[in-house]
Design a protein around this motif. Structure first.
Motif, PDB file in Angstrom:
ATOM      1  N   LYS A   1       0.806  -1.227   0.000  1.00  0.00           N
ATOM      2  CA  LYS A   1       0.000   0.000   0.000  1.00  0.00           C
ATOM      3  C   LYS A   1       0.838   1.277   0.000  1.00  0.00           C
TER       4      LYS A   1
ATOM      5  N   ARG B   1       0.504   7.907   4.306  1.00  0.00           N
ATOM      6  CA  ARG B   1       0.298   7.362   2.953  1.00  0.00           C
ATOM      7  C   ARG B   1       1.315   7.980   1.993  1.00  0.00           C
TER       8      ARG B   1
ATOM      9  N   ILE C   1       2.478   2.557   2.542  1.00  0.00           N
ATOM     10  CA  ILE C   1       2.183   3.301   3.765  1.00  0.00           C
ATOM     11  C   ILE C   1       3.300   3.097   4.791  1.00  0.00           C
TER      12      ILE C   1
END
Ligand SMILES: [Zn+2]
Length: 385
Positions: free
Chosen positions: A157, A172, A159
């Motif tokens: 992701k 993020r 992140i």
């Protein structure tokens, strides 16, 4: 063969030829044909295409016996580039990295430890865009951005789950940096990308079971097994700095008492030193050590012992064939490496394993994370169309 299968075969063949040239350059068409089992005509056609697309070029001629000349193939410099970034508490390093893992150009910027993630990412965005413009690098040659930082990272992701050093939680990063620059962004733990760089280009070439240990603002390790990074369930495998040494020990910045890194990392060493007299930098502490001030000798000798214990623990757990020491402490004070090696080989590594691995100092030093991050971006985003 169906059309779909034919296209697939063609793409695979192109990729195979490209990878061979990338990894074994300079190399002749004949050697490529021999290695792949493709016909000379197929190899020549693919080489022609790749040359036309600007990826490869004829580099030199060598004698192929009986007066015949054979032309060797190599990569075109700068045909594929990526941006590698190292993000640390006090510094941001940015470099443009080519297919061979060379840094084409790079800059280091200071960062205030209290800078928020929002500010840091906006600054990173403009640094990247300015660097491309200043060096007249075309955007279409850049396949993406890679970022290496201390902490736990969700690589799928993009992140930053948790970074004590940066003070970040659930940032993020990939999404935001992509919005700011327009490039695809990969992010990973700094030691994992560093291990990748040492494996592909530095001290661990040819080793398939490498343990890289970092001693600096934190303590950590990364493991390469059979050529790939071992990640664990949360991509946090190797966070050895937070293994507990003494449940009643000093508090670690992670919140737990007695973590391994509280005996080794720079901030812990400085805060201990300041109990004796004002010491502002790690260099000052090592100066005191070299003139044998007893408290400094105690502190550094203790750190060296715990560094060797770290090596022992990693070797006992993973049985690597090579161990690489890296990080700010090792880069700044190379004597650490020989001291730790001595302690390991005489006392602190379990005897049956003492001869089982080779000892190295990081070869890429402070460039390792930028190179590894750049190579990570290439691995993730470069597709040979
Ligand atoms: Zn800790």
């Amino acid at each position: 063969m169906k059309k779909h299968d034919q296209d697939f075969m063609k793409r695979q063949n192109r990729l195979t030829v490209f990878e061979i040239i990338k990894n074994q350059r300079p190399i002749s068409r004949a050697s490529i044909a021999k290695q792949t089992g493709m016909s000379a005509t197929t190899v020549s056609r693919i080489v022609g295409e790749l040359t036309e697309e600007g990826y490869i070029q004829e580099s030199e001629q060598v004698s192929a016996g009986l007066g015949r000349k054979s032309t060797l193939l190599g990569l075109v410099d700068g045909s594929v580039l990526s941006i590698g970034i190292e993000l640390d508490r006090h510094a941001i390093s940015v470099g443009i990295v080519d297919l061979q893992g060379n840094i084409v150009c790079s800059e280091v910027y200071s960062r205030l430890s209290e800078d928020s993630s929002t500010d840091t990412l906006e600054r990173l965005g403009s640094i990247v865009l300015e660097m491309l413009e200043r060096n007249a690098i075309k955007r279409n040659r850049v396949v993406g951005i890679g970022v290496g930082l201390p902490g736990i990272v969700n690589i799928e992701k993009g992140i930053v789950v948790f970074s004590v050093q940066l003070g970040w939680k659930n940032v993020r990063l990939s999404e935001r940096l992509k919005e700011l620059t327009g490039f695809e962004v990969a992010v990973d733990n700094e030691l994992k990308v560093k291990a990748l760089a040492e494996h592909l280009k530095g001290a661990a070439i040819g080793s398939n079971r490498t343990a890289l240990i970092g001693f600096g603002n934190g303590v950590g390790s990364a493991l390469i097994i059979e050529g790939g990074i071992y990640r664990g369930e949360m991509n946090s495998a190797g966070e050895i700095g937070h293994t507990t040494i003494d449940p009643n020990g000093m508090l670690c910045e992670c919140g737990k008492p007695g973590c391994l890194q509280t005996y080794i990392n720079i901030s812990s060493l400085l805060s201990e030193a300041n109990k004796i007299r004002p010491i502002h930098t790690i260099e000052e502490l090592f100066d005191a050590y070299r003139v044998k001030e007893p408290w400094a000798v105690h502190l550094i000798d203790r750190a060296l012992m715990y560094m060797s214990i770290t090596v022992n623990n990693v070797v006992c757990m993973y049985n690597p064939d090579s161990v690489i020491l890296s990080g700010e402490l090792v880069d700044k004070f190379p004597e650490i490496c020989s001291e730790v090696k001595e302690l390991c080989s005489t006392r602190l590594v379990w005897e049956p394993l003492r001869e089982s691995f080779s000892f190295h100092r990081s070869e890429l030093n402070e460039r390792g994370v930028v190179i590894g991050s750049g190579l990570l971006a290439q691995t993730r985003f470069f597709v040979l169309e």
